[in-house]
Design a protein around this motif. Structure first.
Motif, short mmCIF file in Angstrom:
data_model
loop_
_atom_site.label_atom_id
_atom_site.label_comp_id
_atom_site.label_asym_id
_atom_site.label_seq_id
_atom_site.Cartn_x
_atom_site.Cartn_y
_atom_site.Cartn_z
N THR A 15 0.85 -1.19 0.00
CA THR A 15 0.00 0.00 0.00
C THR A 15 0.88 1.24 0.00
O THR A 15 2.09 1.16 0.26
CB THR A 15 -0.89 0.03 1.25
N GLN A 18 2.61 1.54 3.28
CA GLN A 18 3.72 0.59 3.41
C GLN A 18 4.94 1.02 2.62
O GLN A 18 6.07 0.84 3.08
CB GLN A 18 3.26 -0.81 2.99
N VAL A 21 6.70 3.69 4.67
CA VAL A 21 7.43 3.07 5.79
C VAL A 21 8.64 2.31 5.26
O VAL A 21 9.72 2.36 5.85
CB VAL A 21 6.50 2.15 6.60
N GLU A 25 11.87 2.95 7.22
CA GLU A 25 12.12 1.91 8.21
C GLU A 25 11.76 0.54 7.65
O GLU A 25 10.75 -0.05 8.03
CB GLU A 25 11.26 2.15 9.46
N GLU A 27 12.78 -2.25 8.30
CA GLU A 27 12.63 -3.26 9.35
C GLU A 27 11.22 -3.27 9.94
O GLU A 27 10.73 -4.29 10.43
CB GLU A 27 13.68 -3.07 10.45
N LYS A 28 10.53 -2.14 9.89
CA LYS A 28 9.14 -2.06 10.37
C LYS A 28 8.21 -2.87 9.44
O LYS A 28 7.28 -3.52 9.91
CB LYS A 28 8.68 -0.62 10.49
N ILE A 29 8.48 -2.83 8.15
CA ILE A 29 7.68 -3.63 7.21
C ILE A 29 7.87 -5.12 7.51
O ILE A 29 6.92 -5.89 7.45
CB ILE A 29 8.06 -3.31 5.73
N ALA A 31 8.39 -6.45 10.39
CA ALA A 31 7.54 -6.75 11.55
C ALA A 31 6.06 -6.71 11.18
O ALA A 31 5.29 -7.60 11.55
CB ALA A 31 7.84 -5.76 12.68
N ASP A 32 5.65 -5.68 10.42
CA ASP A 32 4.24 -5.54 10.06
C ASP A 32 3.73 -6.71 9.21
O ASP A 32 2.60 -7.15 9.37
CB ASP A 32 3.99 -4.23 9.31
N LEU A 33 4.57 -7.20 8.30
CA LEU A 33 4.17 -8.30 7.43
C LEU A 33 4.39 -9.66 8.09
O LEU A 33 3.91 -10.67 7.60
CB LEU A 33 4.92 -8.24 6.10
N GLY A 34 5.14 -9.68 9.18
CA GLY A 34 5.39 -10.93 9.89
C GLY A 34 6.30 -11.88 9.14
O GLY A 34 6.19 -13.09 9.28
#
Length: 172
Positions: A15, A18, A21, A25, A27-29, A31-34
């Protein structure tokens, strides 16, 4: 935007939020995507593409068109790792043609991932009513990319001094 899955691969179109981000960051993606990656491929050139191409196109697109203007992450479902990225570079135009570009993360190169990912994307394209043809360009010395396209049924239709141009019709 909806993900697309095969038995082995999950294709995730990012998106707008995303992509923003991802630039700042990555590294945040993760975490967000798992996903299980330690890092994502985001050299400065991709950040520049995001800022100058992807984000402006996403912001101007309708919700339905967004899949044609974003980065797609390709996840190996067995390991839950992002192994490559794909992007619709142009289209669909009035004839239903889209151009794709792609890249495999270095640690997954030479393992057949791009061939599977392009095949998965072509399966997605078959389900999208606007897509009638997919094309790509490769540097003449990029033998790996040439093999990916050939294995997926692309045929060379043009060339210049630097690039080959390939296409495949999408049968509905």
């Amino acid at each position: 935007m909806k993900t697309f899955e095969t038995d082995e691969i999950k294709l995730i179109p990012l998106t707008e939020a995303q992509v923003v981000v991802f630039n700042k960051e990555p590294e945040k993606i993760i975490a967000d995507l798992g996903v299980n990656n330690k890092t994502l491929f985001n050299p400065d050139v991709l950040q520049e593409i995001n800022d100058k191409v992807v984000l402006p196109r996403l912001r101007a697109a309708t919700a339905e068109e967004a899949v044609f203007h974003t980065r797609w992450l390709a996840v190996d479902k067995a390991t839950n790792q992002v192994v490559a990225e794909l992007m619709v570079k142009q289209g669909p135009d009035a004839t239903g043609a889209i151009e794709i570009g792609y890249g495999v993360y270095p640690e997954f190169a030479g393992q057949g991932w791009m061939t599977k990912i392009v095949a998965a994307f072509l399966q997605w394209a078959k389900q999208h009513p606007k897509v009638k043809l997919v094309w790509a360009e490769t540097a003449k010395d990029n033998l790996s990319s040439i093999r990916v396209l050939e294995k997926n049924g692309f045929a060379k239709f043009r060339e210049n001094s630097l690039f080959y141009y390939w296409r495949v019709s999408i049968e509905k």
